[in-house]
Design an enzyme around this catalytic site. Structure first.
Site, short mmCIF file in Angstrom:
data_model
loop_
_atom_site.label_atom_id
_atom_site.label_comp_id
_atom_site.label_asym_id
_atom_site.label_seq_id
_atom_site.Cartn_x
_atom_site.Cartn_y
_atom_site.Cartn_z
N ASP A 160 5.55 18.49 -1.63
CA ASP A 160 6.26 19.49 -2.43
C ASP A 160 5.74 20.89 -2.09
O ASP A 160 6.50 21.85 -1.96
CB ASP A 160 6.06 19.21 -3.93
N HIS A 188 4.94 14.77 -9.50
CA HIS A 188 5.75 14.66 -8.28
C HIS A 188 7.09 14.04 -8.69
O HIS A 188 7.33 12.84 -8.54
CB HIS A 188 5.06 13.79 -7.23
P1 NAD Z 1 8.95 1.39 2.77
O1 NAD Z 1 9.77 0.55 1.85
O2 NAD Z 1 9.44 1.72 4.13
O3 NAD Z 1 7.51 0.76 2.93
C1 NAD Z 1 6.77 0.31 1.84
C2 NAD Z 1 5.89 -0.80 2.35
O4 NAD Z 1 5.01 -1.15 1.28
C3 NAD Z 1 6.65 -2.05 2.74
O5 NAD Z 1 6.28 -2.44 4.05
C4 NAD Z 1 6.20 -3.09 1.70
O6 NAD Z 1 6.11 -4.40 2.23
C5 NAD Z 1 4.84 -2.54 1.31
N1 NAD Z 1 4.34 -2.97 0.00
C6 NAD Z 1 5.04 -3.16 -1.14
N2 NAD Z 1 4.21 -3.59 -2.11
C7 NAD Z 1 2.97 -3.64 -1.58
C8 NAD Z 1 1.71 -4.03 -2.08
N3 NAD Z 1 1.57 -4.47 -3.33
N4 NAD Z 1 0.65 -3.96 -1.24
C9 NAD Z 1 0.78 -3.55 0.03
N5 NAD Z 1 1.97 -3.19 0.55
C10 NAD Z 1 3.04 -3.22 -0.23
O7 NAD Z 1 8.67 2.74 1.92
P2 NAD Z 1 8.13 4.14 2.46
O8 NAD Z 1 9.30 4.96 2.89
O9 NAD Z 1 7.01 3.92 3.40
O10 NAD Z 1 7.61 4.80 1.10
C11 NAD Z 1 6.50 4.25 0.43
C12 NAD Z 1 6.33 4.91 -0.95
O11 NAD Z 1 6.06 6.30 -0.81
C13 NAD Z 1 7.57 4.82 -1.85
O12 NAD Z 1 7.13 4.55 -3.17
C14 NAD Z 1 8.15 6.23 -1.79
O13 NAD Z 1 8.92 6.53 -2.94
C15 NAD Z 1 6.87 7.03 -1.75
N6 NAD Z 1 6.99 8.41 -1.28
C16 NAD Z 1 6.17 9.33 -1.89
C17 NAD Z 1 6.21 10.65 -1.49
C18 NAD Z 1 5.32 11.68 -2.12
O14 NAD Z 1 5.42 12.85 -1.75
N7 NAD Z 1 4.44 11.33 -3.06
C19 NAD Z 1 7.09 11.04 -0.47
C20 NAD Z 1 7.89 10.08 0.14
C21 NAD Z 1 7.84 8.75 -0.28
C1 LMR Z 2 10.05 12.57 -1.74
O1 LMR Z 2 9.61 13.51 -2.40
O2 LMR Z 2 10.58 12.73 -0.62
C2 LMR Z 2 10.01 11.17 -2.30
O3 LMR Z 2 9.06 11.09 -3.33
C3 LMR Z 2 11.37 10.77 -2.79
C4 LMR Z 2 11.43 9.32 -3.19
O4 LMR Z 2 11.98 9.08 -4.29
O5 LMR Z 2 10.98 8.45 -2.44
#
Ligand code: NAD
Ligand code: LMR
Length: 336
Positions: A160, A188
Site C-alpha cells: 500500500d 490492509h
Molecule cells: P495463491 O493461492 O497463489 O497461493 C497460496 C498458496 O498457499 C497455495 O499454494 C496454497 O496451497 C498455500 N497454502 C494455503 N494454506 C496453507 C497453509 N495452511 N500452509 C501453507 N501453505 C498454505 O495466493 P497468492 O496470490 O500467493 O496470495 C497469498 C496470500 O497473500 C493471499 O491471502 C492474498 O490475499 C495475500 N496478499 C496479500 C497482500 C498484502 O499486501 N498483504 C498482497 C497480495 C496478496
Molecule cells: C492486494 O492488496 O493486492 C491484495 O491484498 C488484494 C487481495 O485481496 O488479495
C-alpha cells in the site's frame, strides 16, 4: 568467508507470491549480497508439488548464496530453526464467504502456525504476515506463540505504501525517488488511510506541490479524497479485476522490501508497516496496525509525534474500528 546461512521459511511457497519471492530471496535481494540463505518451503499437501517444482528451478539457478532448499507440509519441520518466516499461504475468500468465515478459516491456519513457530523457530525469529486478512492473521499467529515476543510479528502494508508513493509521483510528474514521508495507517483493507500530510517531494512539502499542481489547496484536498485515497485503498481489487488474480510480483516485491528494511535498517527513512501497537496515536494496545515506521537494529520502530488533523484522525479511527471488530470476531471464535 560467508556468515552462517539465515533460515527463511515461506508458507504458501507453491503459490503465486511464493513463485515471485523465492528466486529474489535466493539471489540476495532481501538480506543482501553477503548473506547465504537456506529456504524452507512450507505448503499444504495439495501445494507440495508446485513447491517441489520451484525447488528444482532454484537448484537450476545455481545461486551462490543459496545454501539449501527443503519442502515440507509439516509446520514443525518447515519452521524448524527459522530466523525469518514469511506467512504467505492463506485461505482465499471464495464466493458466498462472509468476512467472519474468512477469519475463521484463517484462524485455523495462523493459530497452529504460531504454535509451531513457538516450538521450533530460532530465538531471534521475525515473522511477516502477508496472507489476508494480514493484520488479524498476524495477531492470531502471535497469540499462538506466547513464548515469542509480540513485537516480532508484523504484517505487510508496504505494498500500500509503495502504491501511494507511485501514485503521488505520477500525479506530480516527479521521480519516485524524490518522494519521502508517505504513511499508511490502519488495516490492509479498503479502510486504510494513505497519508501525504508529512510527505515531501524533492524536499518540498507534498501538499504545497499538490496545491500548485491542482490549482489551490482545496482542489488538492479534493484530489486526495476523491482520487488518491480510493485508488490506493482499492488497488488490490483493481489488480484482481484487470489481471484475473491478486497482485503477486508487486506483493512479493513489497514483502522483500519490508524484510530488507527491517533487518538492514532504513537509515532514518520512513516507510510503512503493520506492527503490534503499544498505544501509539491512541491505537489500542495489541492491535496489529499500520504506522509510519523506521527500520533500525533489526526491528521497526513507530515514528511518533506526527500531527493528525481531524480528517486524518477520523480515517485512522475508522480503520482501527475495523481492526477492533476483526479482533472481536476472532476472539468470539476462541482463536485469541
Ligand atoms: P495463491 O493461492 O497463489 O497461493 C497460496 C498458496 O498457499 C497455495 O499454494 C496454497 O496451497 C498455500 N497454502 C494455503 N494454506 C496453507 C497453509 N495452511 N500452509 C501453507 N501453505 C498454505 O495466493 P497468492 O496470490 O500467493 O496470495 C497469498 C496470500 O497473500 C493471499 O491471502 C492474498 O490475499 C495475500 N496478499 C496479500 C497482500 C498484502 O499486501 N498483504 C498482497 C497480495 C496478496
Ligand atoms: C492486494 O492488496 O493486492 C491484495 O491484498 C488484494 C487481495 O485481496 O488479495
Amino acid at each position: 568467508m560467508h556468515p552462517a546461512p539465515t533460515t527463511v521459511t515461506i508458507t504458501g511457497a507453491g503459490g503465486q507470491i511464493g513463485y515471485a519471492l523465492l528466486f529474489r530471496i535466493a539471489a540476495g535481494e532481501m538480506l543482501g549480497p553477503d548473506r547465504p540463505v537456506r529456504l524452507r518451503l512450507l505448503e499444504i499437501p495439495q501445494g507440495v508439488k508446485a513447491a517441489e517444482g520451484a525447488a528444482l528451478e532454484l537448484q537450476d539457478c545455481a545461486f551462490p548464496l543459496l545454501a539449501g532448499v527443503e519442502v515440507s507440509d509439516d509446520p514443525r519441520v518447515g519452521f524448524d530453526g527459522a530466523d525469518l518466516a514469511l506467512l504467505v499461504g492463506a485461505r482465499p475468500r471464495t464466493a458466498g464467504m462472509e468476512r467472519a468465515d474468512l477469519l475463521a478459516a484463517n484462524a485455523g491456519i495462523f493459530g497452529p502456525q504460531g504454535a509451531a513457530l513457538n516450538e521450533v523457530a530460532a530465538d531471534g525469529i521475525r515473522v511477516l504476515t502477508v496472507g489476508n486478512p494480514a493484520n488479524t492473521n498476524a495477531l492470531i499467529a502471535a497469540a499462538g506463540a506466547p513464548g515469542i515476543p509480540r513485537d516480532r510479528f508484523t504484517a505487510l502494508t508496504r505494498l500500500d505504501h509503495d502504491r501511494a508513493v507511485a501514485q503521488l509521483a505520477a500525479a506530480l510528474d516527479a521521480p519516485v525517488a524524490d518522494i519521502a514521508g508517505v504513511a499508511i495507517w490502519g488495516n490492509h483493507s479498503a479502510t486504510q488511510f494513505a497519508d501525504v500530510a508529512h510527505a515531501s517531494v524533492a524536499g518540498r512539502p507534498a501538499l504545497d506541490a499538490l496545491a500548485d499542481r491542482f490549482g489551490g489547496a482545496d482542489a488538492a484536498s479534493a484530489w486526495l479524497d476523491d482520487v488518491f485515497l480510493p485508488r490506493v485503498a482499492q488497488r488490490g481489487a483493481e489488480i484482481i479485476s484487470v489481471r484475473g488474480s491478486s497482485s503477486a510480483a508487486s506483493a512479493a516485491n513489497a514483502a522483500i522490501a519490508h524484510v530488507r528494511d527491517q533487518v538492514l535498517g532504513t537509515g532514518g527513512r520512513r516507510v510503512s508497516a503493520a506492527v503490534v501497537s503499544t498505544g501509539q496515536y491512541g491505537v489500542p494496545e495489541g492491535l496489529v496496525c499500520s504506522f509510519p515506521v523506521v527500520g533500525e537494529s533489526g526491528d521497526y520502530r513507530v515514528v511518533e509525534g506526527l500531527d493528525l488533523d481531524e480528517r486524518a484522525r477520523a480515517r485512522l479511527d475508522a480503520s482501527v474500528a475495523e481492526l477492533v471488530a476483526e479482533r472481536e470476531t476472532v476472539r468470539s471464535l476462541g482463536a485469541l
